[in-house]
Design a protein around this motif. Structure first.
Motif: not given
Length: 586
Positions: A17, A61-62, A65, A67, A364, A366
């Motif tokens: 990232v 973190l969201e 989504e 992210r 998910k 992330i």
């Protein structure tokens, strides 16, 4: 057996990232560190805070989504997170600090960071968000912090080395798990009165979950049985057993427990613990076996108070659990507010995972960033924490050498030449600088000692050369912690005057000699002991080769008196206080 590092525990390379690379201005080469997330806390609005041990930061973190909104730097080795409405805090174990965080729609910020005490770990917030209750591992107490003034207003004494805390939903009780005392203590809030302490009869006391009705706490731990570490005994759960305790919070009573292991497939290194909002489903993370475990209808599980539990999870209960492979090293876990999802911080995946409770599906993953390929040290850390390297996955190297240190337990391995005399687990901090090895100092080759641990102490497969390279690199990276206790010039004078340097000399307060100290037995295969380093001795209770001394005072007044070891007069009460203060400062 040669390891594929893309496959260990499900480890896969993750995309870096942007913004995670950390380097000094003068360096031309960018250093990318592993985030190594371990703790998390859910935030209103479908978001989560994650404490990243490897980068000394907290990320927001969201979740929907998938992210990272942003991350902020905090103190070294962030450990515990707590959120209450718009108030959030994080402890930093390596910096002895507490940070107050601000939460905004687009990110997290740091409002203040201030010292809170020695080695802060778990943290809980009062119902009104005005006070934080911080477990101070090195001080064996709870620091009560007024967040408005940013000051510790009270210290509540606990058992030895508290790690995790939990406040009941009604705000009236504080549960504290003490990993070396092997207890769970219950305090009244806000008075701070200790109501009672419940013996757990086990070590590695980990994260707490409190029932919605505030009546019970659940906590995982290991039961050490002190049987010889043969393959048969390991497979029976007679060396290490993984347990879940249920402790009453409304009224004093005994702890009840169930076994978590199944015959032939144990549940290694249980860490995270969470209850669904309706109190019906319990979630556990097992970092050593890389999985998430869900127990349904928790109230009907056969918890046993006295004379138990059995060695294995009973057959009827096996039908009520689901073991979901996550890979990596799953650590902190929380249910979503509606109870339909679980969110897990996964250390070795450098990621946060979202799991649907009904289907057990990971929906998910992330990515938090980190190197595309694990460094050799990181590879060794992964192996060190892999319980699948032991027979039937009962325990990892880290089960006994917690955080590369020691959990204080006694285990009966062949490190003393045979079985029948359990020895206390030695710390591995500074191990590359303190040869020879084992209590008796017969082992001089670190690489061979690593191999013996895998094939003998753990009864696992033969490690490959690559395995040994990696674990050796990890062990060589382990250093002593900075002591949180102040130096004592008077104590140093006593240390030298009493002749302690004859065995505990040099910068690491040890020697390569084998010394008879009066604790030998005629049947010992190896006579005499190699003096362990005294650095970080403050966090190594109990003491001596079999843990017979509960405190440093016991060591110096009962078993290692100057008059019997160095022909010097025994310590006066003041000399004893000064000497202990000096030892704790190392």
């Amino acid at each position: 057996m040669r390891v594929s590092w893309q496959a260990v525990g499900g480890l896969v390379p993750l995309v870096v990232v942007a913004g995670l690379a950390l380097a000094r201005p003068e360096e031309s080469k960018v250093v990318v560190r592993d985030p190594a997330p371990q703790a998390l806390a859910l935030v209103p609005g479908g978001r989560a805070l994650v404490a990243e041990r490897g980068t000394a930061s907290v990320a927001l973190l969201e979740l929907a989504e998938g992210r990272v909104l942003n991350r902020v730097s905090v103190g070294a080795e962030p450990f515990g997170l707590a959120v209450r409405g718009s108030v959030a805090v994080v402890t930093s174990y390596g910096a002895d600090s507490l940070s107050v965080l601000s939460l905004a729609p687009k990110g997290v910020g740091v409002t203040a960071t201030f010292p809170v005490g020695a080695e802060p770990r778990g943290v809980a917030l009062s119902a009104d968000g005005k006070r934080a209750y911080v477990a101070l591992g090195a001080e064996s107490c709870i620091a009560v912090v007024d967040l408005a003034s940013r000051k510790v207003i009270r210290r509540l004494p606990t058992g030895l080395e508290p790690w995790h805390v939990a406040l009941t939903p009604d705000g009236k009780r504080l549960a504290v798990g003490c990993t070396r005392a092997r207890t769970l203590s219950v305090f009244a809030v806000p008075s701070g009165q200790e109501l009672y302490t419940v013996p757990l009869n086990g070590r590695n006391v980990r994260q707490l979950a409190v029932s919605p009705d505030s009546k019970q706490a659940f906590v995982p731990f290991i039961n050490e049985r002190r049987f010889p570490a043969t393959k048969d005994n390991i497979g029976r759960g007679w060396v290490v057993g993984n347990r879940l305790a249920r402790v009453p919070l409304s009224d004093e009573g005994p702890r009840e427990a169930i076994a978590l292991d199944t015959n032939g497939d144990a549940l290694g290194d249980v860490e995270g613990c969470a209850l669904s909002p309706d109190g019906q489903t319990l979630a556990l993370t097992a970092g050593g076996t890389h999985e998430l475990v869900l127990f349904s209808r928790i109230a009907g599980l056969p918890f046993v108070a006295f004379g138990g539990p059995e060695d294995f999870l009973e057959p009827a209960s096996v039908q009520r659990i689901r073991r979901i492979k996550l890979g990596g090293r799953p650590m902190g876990v929380q249910f979503s507010p509606e109870g339909k999802q679980l969110v897990v911080a996964n250390d070795f995946l450098n990621a946060v995972q979202v799991i649907e409770v009904v289907t057990g599906t990971v929906t998910k993953t992330i990515a938090l960033g980190g190197p595309a390929t694990p460094s050799l040290v990181r590879q060794g850390e992964i192996l060190f924490h892999d319980a699948k390297r032991s027979f039937h996955s009962w325990y990892s190297c880290a089960s006994c050498h917690t955080e590369g240190h020691t959990n204080g337990g006694n285990f009966d391995t062949k490190n003393d030449g045979g079985y029948g005399k359990p020895k206390k687990t030695l710390s591995l901090r500074g191990v590359a600088q303190t040869a020879p090895y084992t209590w008796h100092g017969w082992q001089t080759d670190l690489r061979q000692a690593i191999r013996e641990s895998f094939v003998s102490s753990m009864q696992g497969d033969e490690p490959s050369g690559a395995d040994l390279d990696a674990v050796e690199a990890y062990l060589k990276s382990l250093d002593w912690k900075r002591s949180p206790f102040p130096p004592s010039a008077a104590g140093k004078q006593v240390f030298e005057a009493k002749g302690c340097t004859s065995c505990h000399g040099g910068p690491n307060y040890t020697s390569t000699a084998i010394t008879k100290v009066g604790l030998e037995e005629p049947s010992d295969v190896y006579q005499g002991y190699n003096p362990p380093s005294l650095r970080n001795v403050y966090s190594r209770a109990p003491y001596l080769h079999d843990g017979r001394a509960a405190t440093l005072e016991d060591v110096l007044t009962k078993y290692h008196r100057p008059s019997t070891l160095t022909s010097q007069p025994d310590c006066t009460p003041q000399e004893l206080r000064d000497l202990v203060a000096f030892l704790k400062s190392l």
